[in-house]
Design a protein around this motif. Structure first.
Motif, PDB file in Angstrom:
ATOM      1  N   LEU A 184       0.831  -1.210   0.000  1.00 40.00           N
ATOM      2  CA  LEU A 184       0.000   0.000   0.000  1.00 40.00           C
ATOM      3  C   LEU A 184       0.865   1.261   0.000  1.00 40.00           C
ATOM      4  O   LEU A 184       0.486   2.287  -0.576  1.00 40.00           O
ATOM      5  N   MET A 185       2.019   1.219   0.635  1.00 33.14           N
ATOM      6  CA  MET A 185       2.915   2.379   0.643  1.00 33.14           C
ATOM      7  C   MET A 185       3.390   2.721  -0.763  1.00 33.14           C
ATOM      8  O   MET A 185       3.860   3.824  -1.013  1.00 33.14           O
ATOM      9  N   ASN A 186       3.273   1.764  -1.664  1.00 40.07           N
ATOM     10  CA  ASN A 186       3.621   2.010  -3.066  1.00 40.07           C
ATOM     11  C   ASN A 186       2.383   2.100  -3.958  1.00 40.07           C
ATOM     12  O   ASN A 186       2.487   2.032  -5.185  1.00 40.07           O
TER      13      ASN A 186
ATOM     14  N   GLY B 148       4.208   5.466  -7.208  1.00 41.06           N
ATOM     15  CA  GLY B 148       2.923   5.327  -6.520  1.00 41.06           C
ATOM     16  C   GLY B 148       3.047   5.585  -5.024  1.00 41.06           C
ATOM     17  O   GLY B 148       2.141   5.248  -4.256  1.00 41.06           O
ATOM     18  N   ILE B 149       4.151   6.191  -4.638  1.00 42.66           N
ATOM     19  CA  ILE B 149       4.430   6.397  -3.214  1.00 42.66           C
ATOM     20  C   ILE B 149       3.430   7.394  -2.622  1.00 42.66           C
ATOM     21  O   ILE B 149       3.139   8.422  -3.226  1.00 42.66           O
ATOM     22  N   GLN B 150       2.924   7.067  -1.447  1.00 44.95           N
ATOM     23  CA  GLN B 150       1.995   7.923  -0.709  1.00 44.95           C
ATOM     24  C   GLN B 150       0.693   8.193  -1.468  1.00 44.95           C
ATOM     25  O   GLN B 150       0.071   9.229  -1.314  1.00 44.95           O
ATOM     26  N   THR B 151       0.315   7.222  -2.299  1.00 44.42           N
ATOM     27  CA  THR B 151      -1.030   7.299  -2.870  1.00 44.42           C
ATOM     28  C   THR B 151      -1.989   6.435  -2.061  1.00 44.42           C
ATOM     29  O   THR B 151      -3.133   6.230  -2.449  1.00 44.42           O
ATOM     30  N   SER B 152      -1.504   5.918  -0.952  1.00 44.32           N
ATOM     31  CA  SER B 152      -2.334   5.141  -0.032  1.00 44.32           C
ATOM     32  C   SER B 152      -1.742   5.323   1.357  1.00 44.32           C
ATOM     33  O   SER B 152      -0.655   5.879   1.520  1.00 44.32           O
ATOM     34  N   GLY B 153      -2.471   4.863   2.360  1.00 46.61           N
ATOM     35  CA  GLY B 153      -1.939   4.873   3.716  1.00 46.61           C
ATOM     36  C   GLY B 153      -2.207   6.163   4.469  1.00 46.61           C
ATOM     37  O   GLY B 153      -2.693   7.152   3.915  1.00 46.61           O
TER      38      GLY B 153
END
Lengths: 552, 101
Positions: free
Chosen positions: A41-43, A115-120
């Motif tokens: 998810l971090m990615n 995709g970093i920080q697109t979730s979480g």
């Protein structure tokens, strides 16, 4: 456009290598799914209803032609030839494989994407006005601010495990096109009485199950103090935001429970304590960032060339396109062009790889190789010479991108809904398609005028239904999909949360209900009055009868 | 999850690729028509136990029991969400008609 420096490159490459190792460890059983889930998810990699989904960040909605071509390549090579632009100016791949995701991330890193920080529970991709830098009503280009926030918030050790996700939007224009009031922090570039440019800061907006509009916490913040002030807000939220209940963990709930004045006081106290000089950006670094966003080499041109007027007269389709999709540019002789990703019968926000390549090509032939992604799930060519508009329109038509419906009733925002999303309680896309088909007639769309329909397939409100002039929320009721309609939402300067019209409807009944709402609007509106303006004057009850035939 | 009603099938997703899979009589299958139907809690637990072996082998994730009913043309998940998931993407890509029909 901003270009990565050595640090940016090294950081993203390192994360790609780390994720490759993490995937290998997961496949080898060295990581359990529970251990692996937060790492993927971090990615930005989710596991959805039918497949994995990769969410790719597009910082402040700005893409280069090169990046768009790479996204098209990735879409062909690793997905099914189309991808989905979202309400947060991101791009989602709907069918990536876990085993290929490290290669996708490596391909993204080649063009300075990830995709970093697109979730979480971290600070997510910063969003902005899609017309940033070119809008005629702009005080200052908000993208350097967006880039500064991107750099500050990326992998920030103190703010990587917040109580909940955190979204920041920034706009530099008189008209809010970034829905700043619906964000955890909304930033508006403003000019004070002394003529200085600074920021007006709002905190505590958010949609979801408890929609709230952001409240003003700082009327004027000097530009140099932005990062220290944001740190102060984040510290107060990180310390006092609730972690006992995920539904009450957003900063909007802290604002609601503690009160705006209390939060303001705590933020100001923290701001006073912080060593601002050490935290705020070095002016030389800010100047370096700003230089990347310097205006391109515009030609000296006049507005409204005769060729344009003649083309509008000769071609009704182009005239409709010019009216709906073309927006005033700050530079004489140029125009901003909205490319609709809302063809009648299509899934809102979807683009094929061929269309992505076409847009990349057009951005170079009819601009400076730059593309914008809008929170309304459309694309924008920001720097088109007015004299080129007829030729551009013909090429857009050929690529299946010539719909003249920007801002009109068929320009529907919709989340992926239960066609893809594991959180969804109902489908969104078929509702959007059915409504668009109902109102497909171009003349009718123009008659109705500016009207935003926004559809979410669950209470999390990714489709921004609370902010729709007409909002539609898909829920489950008695084992079936059921759709609630809200009216009067507004994402702009007079931001408003829509009000529930009545009980839910079956999906098949939604187009009829929308049609009755529109008919009530047309019957009651005054000359030139938009739907939301008419709604405010006529009142909620004027529309109550629209649901009567369709109780579910 | 609230109390499960039987019969059930086991639905999971392939770890490496993400697609939906079912526990069939010959092992994991992508075809819902081949899914083994468990009519009792004991049979359901046994089916889930088989899926747990595949989970432990890092072949699938998220194995769960999904309630179905038996029809002449085959199984039909009770909940519409699971009908979309079991019958597959695209089967629901029309307006509001039942995905099973």
């Amino acid at each position: 456009m901003y270009r990565y420096d050595e640090f940016d490159h090294a950081f993203v490459q390192t994360r790609v290598a780390q994720f490759r190792e993490q995937v290998e460890a997961r496949l080898a059983g060295q990581l359990t799914e529970e251990e692996f889930r937060p790492l993927r998810l971090m990615n930005g990699l989710y596991l959805q209803l039918h497949a994995y989904m990769l969410r790719i960040a597009i910082p402040y909605g700005t893409l280069s032609a090169r990046q768009m071509r790479q996204l098209a390549f990735i879409t062909d090579r690793f997905d099914r030839g189309s991808a989905h632009f979202t309400t947060r100016q991101n791009l989602q791949l709907n069918w990536p494989k876990l085993i290929e995701t490290p290669d996708i991330l490596a391909a993204l890193a080649e063009v300075e994407m990830h995709g970093i920080q697109t979730s979480g529970n971290c600070i997510r991709n910063v969003t902005s006005d899609q017309y940033a830098g070119v809008a005629a009503d702009e005080i200052e280009d908000p993208r350097p601010t967006g880039e500064l926030i991107r750099q500050w918030s990326t992998d920030h050790p103190e703010f990587s495990f917040l109580p909940r996700k955190f979204k920041i939007a920034v706009t530099g224009a008189a008209m809010d096109r970034a829905a700043v009031a619906a964000h955890d922090i909304g930033i508006r570039v403003v000019r004070n009485d002394a003529g200085e440019v600074g920021y007006r800061i709002y905190v505590g907006g958010g949609l979801g199950r408890t929609p709230m509009l952001a409240r003003l916490v700082r009327e004027f913040l000097p530009k140099d103090d932005l990062i220290a002030y944001l740190e102060a807000i984040m510290r107060v939220y990180n310390l006092f935001g609730r972690r006992d209940n995920k539904y009450k963990a957003r900063v909007k709930i802290l604002m609601h429970e503690a009160g705006t004045e209390t939060v303001k006081r705590m933020v100001e106290e923290e701001f006073a304590r912080l060593p601002r000089a050490a935290i705020n950006v070095d002016p030389a670094e800010l100047a370096r960032i700003e230089a990347y966003f310097a205006p391109p080499a515009y030609e000296a041109l006049g507005d409204e060339p005769a060729l344009l007027a003649a083309a509008r007269q000769a071609d009704a389709g182009f005239d409709a396109f010019a009216r709906a999709n073309v927006v005033a540019h700050k530079q004489p002789g140029y125009a901003i062009v909205n490319i609709s990703l809302k063809p009648i019968g299509g899934a809102p926000g979807d683009a094929t790889s061929a269309q992505m390549r076409a847009v990349a090509d057009l951005s170079e032939r009819y601009g400076f190789g730059e593309i914008r992604v809008t929170h309304a799930q459309n694309l924008v060519l920001p720097d088109v010479r007015q004299r080129d508009l007829p030729a551009l329109y013909r090429e857009l038509l050929a690529a299946g991108l010539g719909d003249a419906n920007a801002g009109l009733i068929t320009d529907i925002i919709a989340c992926p809904g239960m066609d893809y999303c594991s959180l969804a309680t109902a489908r969104s896309i078929p509702i959007a398609k059915a409504i668009a088909q109902r109102f497909a007639n171009p003349a009718r769309q123009q008659l109705i005028g500016e009207l935003g329909i926004k559809i979410s397939g669950c209470i999390n409100a990714c489709g921004h239904h609370h902010l729709g002039g007409i909002g539609i929320l898909g829920l489950e009721k008695g084992g079936e999909e059921s759709y609630q309609i809200t009216l009067g939402g507004d994402p702009g300067n007079d931001a408003a949360i829509g009000k529930l019209l009545g009980p839910g409807l079956a999906g098949d009944d939604v187009p009829d209900a929308i049609e009755r709402i529109v008919d009530l609007y047309l019957a009651g509106r005054e000359a030139g009055e938009t739907f939301v303006a008419a709604y405010r004057r006529l009142g909620h009850d004027h529309f109550k009868g629209a649901l009567n035939a369709d109780r579910h | 999850m609230s109390k499960i009603k039987y019969p059930v099938i086991v639905v999971a997703q392939d770890l490496r690729e993400g697609h939906v899979v079912f526990v069939g009589s010959q092992g994991l299958t992508r075809d819902w028509r081949e899914a083994v139907v468990a009519a009792t809690p004991e049979a359901g637990e046994a089916l889930l136990a088989r899926a747990r072996i595949d989970e432990a082998a890092n072949s699938i994730v998220g194995a769960e029991l999904v309630e179905v009913e038996q029809r002449a043309e085959g199984i039909r998940p009770i909940h519409y969400r699971e009908r979309f998931r079991v019958y597959g993407f695209g089967r629901q890509d029309s307006a509001f008609t039942d995905a099973a029909e």
